[in-house]
Write an enzyme that holds these catalytic residues in place. Structure first.
Site, PDB file in Angstrom:
ATOM      1  N   GLU C  14       0.865  -1.166   0.000  1.00 51.82           N
ATOM      2  CA  GLU C  14       0.000   0.000   0.000  1.00 51.82           C
ATOM      3  C   GLU C  14       0.900   1.214   0.000  1.00 51.82           C
ATOM      4  O   GLU C  14       1.780   1.332   0.851  1.00 51.82           O
ATOM      5  CB  GLU C  14      -0.883  -0.029   1.255  1.00 51.82           C
ATOM      6  CG  GLU C  14      -2.069   0.893   1.196  1.00 51.82           C
ATOM      7  CD  GLU C  14      -1.663   2.343   1.131  1.00 51.82           C
ATOM      8  OE1 GLU C  14      -2.283   3.091   0.376  1.00 51.82           O
ATOM      9  OE2 GLU C  14      -0.719   2.719   1.817  1.00 51.82           O
ATOM     10  N   CYS C  61      -5.700   4.957   4.919  1.00 49.69           N
ATOM     11  CA  CYS C  61      -5.400   3.705   4.224  1.00 49.69           C
ATOM     12  C   CYS C  61      -6.654   2.924   3.893  1.00 49.69           C
ATOM     13  O   CYS C  61      -7.508   2.722   4.744  1.00 49.69           O
ATOM     14  CB  CYS C  61      -4.483   2.846   5.074  1.00 49.69           C
ATOM     15  SG  CYS C  61      -4.139   1.280   4.275  1.00 49.69           S
ATOM     16  N   CYS C  64      -5.763  -1.514   5.141  1.00 54.01           N
ATOM     17  CA  CYS C  64      -6.154  -1.803   6.524  1.00 54.01           C
ATOM     18  C   CYS C  64      -7.292  -0.834   6.819  1.00 54.01           C
ATOM     19  O   CYS C  64      -7.183   0.067   7.636  1.00 54.01           O
ATOM     20  CB  CYS C  64      -4.999  -1.607   7.483  1.00 54.01           C
ATOM     21  SG  CYS C  64      -3.973  -0.168   7.164  1.00 54.01           S
ATOM     22  N   HIS C  68      -7.722   2.766  11.218  1.00 56.91           N
ATOM     23  CA  HIS C  68      -7.646   4.171  11.618  1.00 56.91           C
ATOM     24  C   HIS C  68      -9.000   4.685  12.079  1.00 56.91           C
ATOM     25  O   HIS C  68      -9.080   5.605  12.892  1.00 56.91           O
ATOM     26  CB  HIS C  68      -7.095   5.016  10.478  1.00 56.91           C
ATOM     27  CG  HIS C  68      -5.668   4.699  10.169  1.00 56.91           C
ATOM     28  ND1 HIS C  68      -4.637   5.088  10.974  1.00 56.91           N
ATOM     29  CD2 HIS C  68      -5.105   3.969   9.168  1.00 56.91           C
ATOM     30  CE1 HIS C  68      -3.490   4.649  10.469  1.00 56.91           C
ATOM     31  NE2 HIS C  68      -3.752   3.950   9.378  1.00 56.91           N
ATOM     32  N   ARG C 487      -0.733  -4.571  10.618  1.00 53.24           N
ATOM     33  CA  ARG C 487       0.700  -4.309  10.436  1.00 53.24           C
ATOM     34  C   ARG C 487       1.409  -3.929  11.719  1.00 53.24           C
ATOM     35  O   ARG C 487       2.595  -3.663  11.692  1.00 53.24           O
ATOM     36  CB  ARG C 487       0.890  -3.245   9.376  1.00 53.24           C
ATOM     37  CG  ARG C 487       0.585  -3.780   7.999  1.00 53.24           C
ATOM     38  CD  ARG C 487       0.284  -2.689   7.003  1.00 53.24           C
ATOM     39  NE  ARG C 487      -0.174  -3.280   5.756  1.00 53.24           N
ATOM     40  CZ  ARG C 487      -1.413  -3.702   5.538  1.00 53.24           C
ATOM     41  NH1 ARG C 487      -2.326  -3.588   6.480  1.00 53.24           N
ATOM     42  NH2 ARG C 487      -1.753  -4.245   4.394  1.00 53.24           N
ATOM     43  N   SER C 510       3.583   1.261  10.065  1.00 49.23           N
ATOM     44  CA  SER C 510       4.619   1.351   9.036  1.00 49.23           C
ATOM     45  C   SER C 510       5.551   2.530   9.267  1.00 49.23           C
ATOM     46  O   SER C 510       6.620   2.586   8.671  1.00 49.23           O
ATOM     47  CB  SER C 510       3.997   1.400   7.643  1.00 49.23           C
ATOM     48  OG  SER C 510       3.353   0.163   7.382  1.00 49.23           O
ATOM     49  N   CYS C 555       2.772  -0.428   4.471  1.00 54.12           N
ATOM     50  CA  CYS C 555       1.550   0.325   4.274  1.00 54.12           C
ATOM     51  C   CYS C 555       1.949   1.790   4.390  1.00 54.12           C
ATOM     52  O   CYS C 555       1.934   2.376   5.458  1.00 54.12           O
ATOM     53  CB  CYS C 555       0.546  -0.055   5.352  1.00 54.12           C
ATOM     54  SG  CYS C 555      -1.101   0.482   4.951  1.00 54.12           S
ATOM     55  N   CYS C 558      -0.258   4.940   5.087  1.00 53.38           N
ATOM     56  CA  CYS C 558      -0.468   5.034   6.532  1.00 53.38           C
ATOM     57  C   CYS C 558       0.681   5.760   7.191  1.00 53.38           C
ATOM     58  O   CYS C 558       0.496   6.599   8.070  1.00 53.38           O
ATOM     59  CB  CYS C 558      -0.534   3.641   7.153  1.00 53.38           C
ATOM     60  SG  CYS C 558      -2.111   2.847   6.960  1.00 53.38           S
TER      61      CYS C 558
END
Lengths: 220, 142, 576, 365
Positions: C14, C61, C64, C68, C487, C510, C555, C558
């Site tokens: 991502e 994102c 995922c 968030h 993640r 990330s 990701c 993110c």
């Protein structure tokens, strides 16, 4: 301002604040003005009460006497129709109640949309009829000033834009809704400084007349 | 999952028309299509996938239409289930993919649904296919 | 500047990630990880209604897609002391769990597998032997020779059709691919199978949140009410549908994902010796058993492991100013009080500063790694660079004696004939992801049963309206919303003033893993994982870099989401 | 590179029968929101259709649009990748990385110059923004878009960010983000907004291009009318409750449980044009309003700045005390001036008046 959503946000945001403030303080100033004109003290012995007759007059003047009705049935009937229709659309349409509730915290039940819709349609027809009548009636045409046409327009616009937006007859919707809100805002801004102020003063004036006559012991 | 249509008598509505808007609109369309079919012999397809159904509306509509005498299953690019509703001439065609997920659900107003017909081009090749199978049979086939 | 191997874009992730690696011979001696895209979501959040924050942060994102949103509603709830009903917590657990299972499976098959699986080689496979192989590792019903022959025919038609599409220019035939043709064909079949499966798995979020990606949340509970007598609420039919989806997830994990991981891992045991790096792991913990977000009841324990020492779990405090801090020594930002200090997220500030902080004007060939080289910051826990994610969680579960995890880890290690140290590696990270998926998929049962139990007992509440109106809030409040995202550890910090967002900061998994070096030159997890242990067979085809980087499941959108309004470079050219 | 085969040939090679093909066409018609009677025309077109090369560029995005694409049921993502289009460059899905990935993009552009379909998700830093805010392979988004545009047959902007600027452009637009149509002036652009768009709307637009080789009919925002022609509100199954004035007041009251209208909770359905109410999400499983969540309006431009997700549509965006005071001051000045004028007139009248007593009047007579 090419984007209708930006336009809608502008009329709902900054423009709404301006309109509301001009309306509120303009109306306040006008009412203060009227009250500060003051009533000359009347030293005569009162021959009757003020409150009862005052309230009575508020009611009686709201209904045309038979003479007036016979002289101008159109004005009375159509006037009533569109005033009632306008109030239904203004006060009993659910999104409007939502707005009022958000502003002042007071809410009430609304009417089903099809009813409000029908009332609006009738009001629109009635308003157009009054305009035609005014234009065709020689005396009325003669008496009419620019302000009269302005007021007709600012009254008609919120209704027609609301009707068009509700039925999605003009698109895109944010533009239609924005135009409707803007029309309502123009109405609010114009209200305190024209004869639209009668929305607030009509009943006060009727009461005042009734009260004076009542004090004199005369029926108005 | 987009469950199959089961005609559960418990959910069968009482006599008379359904009183929910989404179904009324569809049934009006079906009525119009039936009259058209009777008058001209032209069939009509109505796509039920993109309808503003409330949850449960589709199931109610299918239950209301009920089941007629014919039911069929076609195996082509996944299963297709076909059944005649309790209203003759009104068919339901439920196209599924290989994972049995619904692709479309259509009402077909016709003598019988198009998908059941043998394609003309296939019939043209039928004799050749039959001959081939006979040949295979002669070689010790089935 | 020395010439480096540059991999940009790192695909099958991502977001936008760039890796630059310095080689000595065939060994990577220095690696630099750079996030190359910034949007500024935290700046955008300022001045808005805190109840809206979830929708903004969720768009950090779309992969995922839930995390968030959850972290944001939890941050507001933490700030206000807002309790949510037990059903809401259970539904959130089910959604988080489903997101894990969905995301991990998609990562394995669609983002990571092509590092280990040679699609082209699958054309040579014998469908019969493939079938035998598949049946030897699992009872998954789709394993007949005909099934694999169909997949192969479709793949063949595709390759011969002349348009390879997404498979064009892969490193096919690279010597580091070691699976036999049959295993490759099985994996390709499961690549397609998983694409179909994930569509169903995603439906769980749709039932509770209305859509996927980007399901809906609400501060104070969940949006869907429960009413067994209503068509338009969570009713018996809906709940049965949830059960079916959970069953489908569990079947796929047990019969496809888990056996495939172990089977493929068996061919790549040398990857159990490289690709770890830091040896420090952090986990905020998540998935509470009751209505409250109480760490004592979490399925994933909270803690920090330092220097691979599994005997000691250090505690984490998200509110303490000296624990979690972000540094920008090598990031394209400015701090008002000096660029070498660290800031706790409550006080976080971020001014975009690309040109002045060493950003090279595009088009560029190489980053200036002596200065700023990433839009990511460098988060540190008590000054330590740590790794977050599935490996951290599995180690935490293992260290804290979680029975199922211990069983799974031990049996997997036994099957592969590898020591516990093998966990600290690229292979260990990928395997940990699979094992935790199994743990979560099984845990879905418990939350589902608890929800059904509540409904049976007539406990239907899903939303608490007590603090919904901002008029009921204190003038100032601050809170931390955290969760374990697929993640890794995710934290959102919110400062609320007069019912509006005064400051908002997200420190995401990330960023922990992919961040650049800190002021002391200590690398982030990606960088450390690549350095000094990875050899490239062919520098033109750096497949080995992809294996390790993908094992983290990057990701990056993110990881980069910060900016600040007080910057000369921010310009507003909104078209209105 | 071998000449690509038509879709008809590919399906036949896969052993798809004529009935299967008929069904495929029925599903395709349904997908494109066309009447089922169009199936024969679609069949004829599909016989000739060749997979168009698609180059998919991802800029300031969250990958939600790609994730949405993978949730499409008809055609499925597998069918899309294998049969419908040739996805020659797509970061999230493609096998190749780094230089090999960029080479795939360049090769596809060369091989299909003038013919490929350019798909963009995400906004991009505009011409006046720092190009370093978003780069791929060291190239700024703007440069990559302009290069890819030159050989594109048409551009599809997927998602609200690409179509209208979306989240990056929300106030105060920290990175100077612009939409695709802000940059593209000389190529046809289709906007497929939504955050993300409904999966089948994405595939429906791609299928339309595959089948008819041309763009669908668009509205004034370049959105395909077939999917964005009607407001959520007008197709919402909860609309009858709105018309009756029955509203959910919170997320878990009697109204919410009975499925009443979500207008009071801030639903933006009346001003949002999208297909959620009819196509729904994830294979018809549900959609936000069905799950009790008010519509955010995510397919509309500027929806992020539309005044709060839980404020009813008719409620003003924000009541700004300072502005009201300023406006009030203007109103007070105007009103005050009117008062002053009237008072002066009254006073002037009083002064001009000649008082007279009853005796005087009688004397005059």
């Amino acid at each position: 301002m090419s984007d209708p959503m930006a336009f809608l946000l502008w009329v709902k945001g900054p423009m709404f604040n301006w309109a509301l403030a001009i309306f509120a303080l303009g109306t306040l100033a006008r009412l203060l003005e009227i009250f500060l004109l003051g009533r000359r003290p009347n030293y005569a012995e009162p021959r009757g009460g003020e409150w009862g007759p005052g309230l009575r007059t508020v009611l009686t003047r709201s209904v045309a006497d038979p003479g007036t009705f016979q002289r101008a049935p159109f004005d009375v009937l159509v006037g009533w129709i569109w005033h009632v229709g306008f109030l239904i659309a203004l006060l009993l349409f659910i999104p409007h109640i939502e707005l009022i509730q958000a502003l002042i915290g007071l809410g009430w039940p609304g009417l089903p949309n099809p009813v409000v819709d029908a009332a609006t349609a009738v009001t629109l027809v009635a308003l157009v009829a009054t305009l035609i009548h005014r234009l065709r009636h020689p005396v009325k045409r003669h008496l009419s000033t620019a302000e009269d046409y302005l007021i007709w327009t600012v009254t008609f616009l919120p209704l027609i834009t609301g009707y068009l937006a509700y039925h999605r007859l003009i698109g895109p919707y944010p533009l239609a809704l924005g135009l409707h809100i803007l029309a309502a805002e123009i109405f609010l801004i114009v209200l305190p400084f024209t004869k639209l102020t009668h929305i607030f003063t009509a009943f006060i004036a009727r009461w005042y007349n009734g009260a004076i006559f009542g004090r004199k012991g005369v029926q108005s | 999952m987009t469950g199959g249509s089961v005609s559960d008598p418990a959910t069968m509505p009482a006599a008379g028309g359904p009183d929910w808007d989404a179904a009324k609109a569809i049934l009006n369309e079906v009525r119009h299509a039936l009259r058209h079919f009777v008058a001209t012999g032209e069939s009509t397809l109505i796509d039920l996938r993109a309808q503003p159904f409330a949850p449960g509306d589709l199931e109610r509509l299918l239950a209301w239409l009920g089941r007629g005498e014919v039911e069929a299953r076609v195996e082509a690019l996944g299963p297709t289930r076909v059944w005649e509703s309790a209203v003759p001439g009104v068919w339901l065609v439920d196209h599924r993919d290989g994972d049995d997920q619904r692709l479309t659900l259509q009402i077909e107003v016709a003598e019988f649904p198009e998908i059941l017909r043998s394609p003309a081009q296939d019939i043209e090749q039928a004799v050749a296919i039959l001959d081939a199978r006979l040949g295979a049979a002669a070689d010790g086939g089935p | 500047m020395t010439e480096r191997v540059v991999v940009d874009p790192i695909t099958r992730i991502e977001g936008h990630l760039r890796i630059e690696a310095e080689l000595s011979g065939d060994t990577i001696i220095g690696a630099y990880s750079s996030g190359t895209m910034v949007r500024g979501i935290e700046t955008i959040l300022r001045g808005r209604d805190p109840r809206d924050a979830w929708a903004f942060t969720q768009r950090i994102c779309g992969v995922c897609t839930l995390v968030h949103g959850i972290a944001a509603v939890r941050a507001v709830e933490d700030a206000l002391g807002y309790e949510i009903p037990a059903n809401a917590q259970l539904i959130r657990n089910l959604m988080i769990g489903a997101q894990f299972v969905h995301d991990h499976v998609m990562h394995f098959y669609h983002l990571h597998a092509l590092d280990w699986v040679d699609i082209v080689s699958a054309l040579q496979a014998d469908p019969k032997q493939t079938s035998a192989l598949a049946q030897s590792i699992s009872d998954y019903p789709k394993s007949s020779p005909g099934y694999f022959a169909d997949v192969q025919r479709r793949l063949k038609g595709f390759v011969e059709g002349g348009q390879l599409g997404i498979f064009a220019n892969g490193y096919w035939g690279h010597p580091a691919y070691r699976l036999p043709a049959e295993a490759n064909l099985m994996a390709v079949a499961h690549y397609l199978e998983a694409l179909a499966w994930q569509r169903d798995a995603a439906r769980l979020l749709t039932i509770f949140g209305g859509k996927n990606p980007h399901p809906n949340f609400v501060v104070g509970g969940v949006t869907s009410p429960i009413d067994l007598d209503s068509d338009s609420a969570l009713n018996a039919k809906r709940l049965a549908q949830v059960r079916t989806i959970i069953d489908g997830m569990q079947t796929f994990v047990d019969q496809v994902y888990l056996p495939d991981t172990l089977a493929i891992a068996g061919f790549y045991k040398d990857w159990a010796e490289r690709g770890e790096g830091l040896g420090n792991f952090l986990c905020y913990g998540d998935l509470p058993a009751g209505a409250a977000l109480d760490p004592a009841t979490f399925l994933f324990p909270r803690g920090v492991i330092l220097d691979r020492d599994l005997s000691r779990l250090h505690d984490v405090d998200l509110h303490a100013d000296d624990e979690i801090q972000e540094f920008i020594a090598h990031s394209w930002y400015d701090y008002s009080a000096g660029n070498d200090q660290g800031l706790h997220p409550y006080d976080g500030e971020t001014n975009l500063s690309y040109d002045a902080r060493g950003g090279v004007a595009p088009p560029y060939r190489q980053l200036d790694v002596a200065q700023g080289y990433s839009w990511l910051k460098s988060p540190r826990w008590k000054g330590r660079s740590v790794e977050v994610g599935p490996l951290a969680r599995v180690l935490m579960l293992y260290a804290s004696g979680h029975e199922q995890t211990r069983g799974l880890v031990d049996s997997a290690l036994a099957r592969l004939d590898l020591p516990v140290e093998a966990l600290f590696s690229t292979l260990g990270r990928t395997a940990a992801r699979t094992l935790e998926t199994k743990v979560i998929a099984d845990a879905l049962d418990g939350w589902y049963d608890a929800l059904i139990g509540n409904v049976r007992a007539g406990e239907l509440a899903t939303f608490n309206d007590r603090l919904w109106e901002p008029a009921t809030w204190p003038r100032e409040a601050r809170g931390a919303g955290f969760m374990e995202a697929p993640r890794g550890a995710l934290g959102h910090w919110i400062v609320i003033e007069d019912g509006r967002i005064a400051n908002y900061q997200a420190v995401v998994p990330s960023t922990w893993n992919a961040g650049p070096r800190d002021p002391d030159g200590v690398p982030g997890a990606y960088e450390a994982a690549l350095q000094d242990n990875t050899q490239l067979v062919d520098a033109q085809q750096p497949l080995e870099i992809l294996r390790t980087i993908h094992s983290f499941d990057p990701c990056i959108a993110c990881a980069v989401h910060l900016s600040d309004p007080h910057t000369g470079e921010s310009i507003d050219i909104r078209v209105t | 590179m071998a000449a690509s085969k038509t879709l008809g040939e590919r399906l036949r090679e896969r052993g798809v029968s004529r009935r299967g093909f008929l069904k495929y066409c029925a599903a395709t018609a349904s997908l494109m929101a066309l009447p089922p009677s169009m199936a024969p025309a679609i069949a004829a077109a599909l016989e000739r259709a060749r997979r168009p090369s698609v180059i998919w560029l991802s800029f300031q995005e969250c990958t939600g649009c790609t994730e949405s694409l993978t949730r499409s049921f008809s055609p499925t993502i597998e069918d899309l990748i294998l049969d419908v289009v040739s996805l020659d460059y797509h970061h999230t899905l493609q096998a190749a990385s780094g230089e090999a990935a960029e080479r795939a993009r360049e090769e596809a552009m060369r091989a299909h110059w003038g013919e490929y379909l350019l798909v963009v998700d995400g906004s991009l830093p505009g011409p006046r923004a720092n190009p370093g805010y978003s780069t791929i392979a060291g190239i700024s988004n703007l440069q990559m878009l302009e290069e890819a545009l030159a050989g594109a047959a048409a551009v599809i902007a997927i998602g609200t960010c690409a179509a209208f600027g979306g989240l990056p452009q929300a106030r105060p637009n920290p990175t100077g983000a612009v939409s695709v149509s802000d940059i593209v002036t000389d190529k046809p652009v289709i906007n497929v907004p939504g955050c993300p768009p409904v999966p089948m709307v994405i595939t429906g637009v791609l299928a339309q291009y595959l089948v008819f080789g041309q763009l669908p009919e668009l509205d004034e925002y370049r959105r395909p009318r077939a999917f964005y022609g009607q407001a959520i509100h007008d197709r919402c199954y909860r609309r009858p409750f709105y018309d009756k004035g029955l509203f959910a007041e919170t997320f878990d009251d009697e109204g919410a449980r009975a499925g009443w209208c979500l207008y009071r909770l801030g639903c933006k359905g009346p001003s949002t044009y999208n297909a959620c109410a009819t196509m729904r999400w994830n294979g018809g499983t549900s959609w936000p309003v069905e799950a009790g969540a008010p519509c955010l309006g995510c397919s509309e431009a500027s929806f992020w700045d539309a005044g709060g997700f839980y404020r009813a549509l008719s409620v003003p965006a924000e009541i700004d005390g300072a502005r009201i005071l300023a406006a009030g001051a203007v109103g007070a000045v105007v009103g005050g001036a009117a008062v002053a004028l009237t008072r002066r007139r009254v006073r002037a009248g009083e002064q001009a008046r000649e008082p007279v007593t009853v005796d005087e009047l009688e004397q005059r007579q």
